[in-house]
Design a protein around this motif. Structure first.
Motif, PDB file in Angstrom:
ATOM      1  N   ILE A 235       0.831  -1.207   0.000  1.00  0.00           N
ATOM      2  CA  ILE A 235       0.000   0.000   0.000  1.00  0.00           C
ATOM      3  C   ILE A 235       0.866   1.257   0.000  1.00  0.00           C
ATOM      4  O   ILE A 235       0.571   2.232  -0.704  1.00  0.00           O
ATOM      5  N   THR A 236       1.966   1.246   0.747  1.00  0.00           N
ATOM      6  CA  THR A 236       2.889   2.392   0.749  1.00  0.00           C
ATOM      7  C   THR A 236       3.481   2.595  -0.634  1.00  0.00           C
ATOM      8  O   THR A 236       3.541   3.727  -1.133  1.00  0.00           O
ATOM      9  N   GLY A 237       3.909   1.513  -1.264  1.00  0.00           N
ATOM     10  CA  GLY A 237       4.458   1.608  -2.623  1.00  0.00           C
ATOM     11  C   GLY A 237       3.447   2.131  -3.616  1.00  0.00           C
ATOM     12  O   GLY A 237       3.773   2.981  -4.472  1.00  0.00           O
ATOM     13  N   ILE A 238       2.222   1.680  -3.512  1.00  0.00           N
ATOM     14  CA  ILE A 238       1.156   2.150  -4.397  1.00  0.00           C
ATOM     15  C   ILE A 238       0.927   3.643  -4.196  1.00  0.00           C
ATOM     16  O   ILE A 238       0.807   4.407  -5.156  1.00  0.00           O
ATOM     17  N   THR A 239       0.883   4.049  -2.945  1.00  0.00           N
ATOM     18  CA  THR A 239       0.648   5.460  -2.632  1.00  0.00           C
ATOM     19  C   THR A 239       1.762   6.323  -3.187  1.00  0.00           C
ATOM     20  O   THR A 239       1.515   7.369  -3.812  1.00  0.00           O
ATOM     21  N   ILE A 240       3.005   5.915  -2.984  1.00  0.00           N
ATOM     22  CA  ILE A 240       4.155   6.690  -3.489  1.00  0.00           C
ATOM     23  C   ILE A 240       4.112   6.749  -5.016  1.00  0.00           C
ATOM     24  O   ILE A 240       4.320   7.799  -5.613  1.00  0.00           O
ATOM     25  N   PHE A 241       3.821   5.641  -5.649  1.00  0.00           N
ATOM     26  CA  PHE A 241       3.810   5.572  -7.110  1.00  0.00           C
ATOM     27  C   PHE A 241       2.660   6.400  -7.681  1.00  0.00           C
ATOM     28  O   PHE A 241       2.815   7.082  -8.687  1.00  0.00           O
ATOM     29  N   PHE A 242       1.508   6.363  -7.025  1.00  0.00           N
ATOM     30  CA  PHE A 242       0.320   7.048  -7.535  1.00  0.00           C
ATOM     31  C   PHE A 242       0.445   8.547  -7.410  1.00  0.00           C
ATOM     32  O   PHE A 242      -0.038   9.301  -8.232  1.00  0.00           O
ATOM     33  N   TYR A 243       1.056   9.002  -6.303  1.00  0.00           N
ATOM     34  CA  TYR A 243       1.173  10.443  -6.103  1.00  0.00           C
ATOM     35  C   TYR A 243       2.564  10.858  -6.426  1.00  0.00           C
ATOM     36  O   TYR A 243       3.041  11.719  -6.793  1.00  0.00           O
TER      37      TYR A 243
END
Length: 110
Positions: free
Chosen positions: A102-110
């Motif tokens: 979830i942290t990786g997704i958040t960093i990648f998305f924003y």
């Protein structure tokens, strides 16, 4: 708005996976009944609804790249549903792994 629809689609797909698991856990008298029982058919129908919801969101401007990122939420939804519905264990290692994803997704998305 359409990003929420994609997240809802991911949740719908996770529910479909739970129905498929429920169908797979039941005893079957034949291989035909194993794949043609109400749980499995329902799971595939709901998975089809998830697909249609995705197409709807993409037709309203959500990019394929963004859909792929949001679909990673299944790594959160599936373990939580399996914990609630099937009492599958949620180890510390799984929780940490989900948080990293979830942290990786958040960093990648924003």
């Amino acid at each position: 708005m359409y990003y929420i629809i994609v997240a809802l689609s991911v949740f719908i797909a996770a529910v479909a996976q739970m129905l498929l698991k429920k169908g797979a856990m039941m005893p079957h008298t034949s291989i035909v009944r194993e794949y043609l029982n109400p749980w499995v058919i329902g799971g595939y129908l709901i998975m089809g609804i998830s697909l249609l919801v995705n197409v709807f969101a993409m037709s309203h401007g959500v990019k394929v790249k963004e859909v792929s990122i949001i679909e990673s939420l299944s790594y959160l939804f599936v373990p939580l549903l399996s914990l609630l519905l099937f009492k599958e264990k949620m180890t510390a290692r799984k929780i940490i792994s989900i948080l990293i994803i979830i942290t990786g997704i958040t960093i990648f998305f924003y």
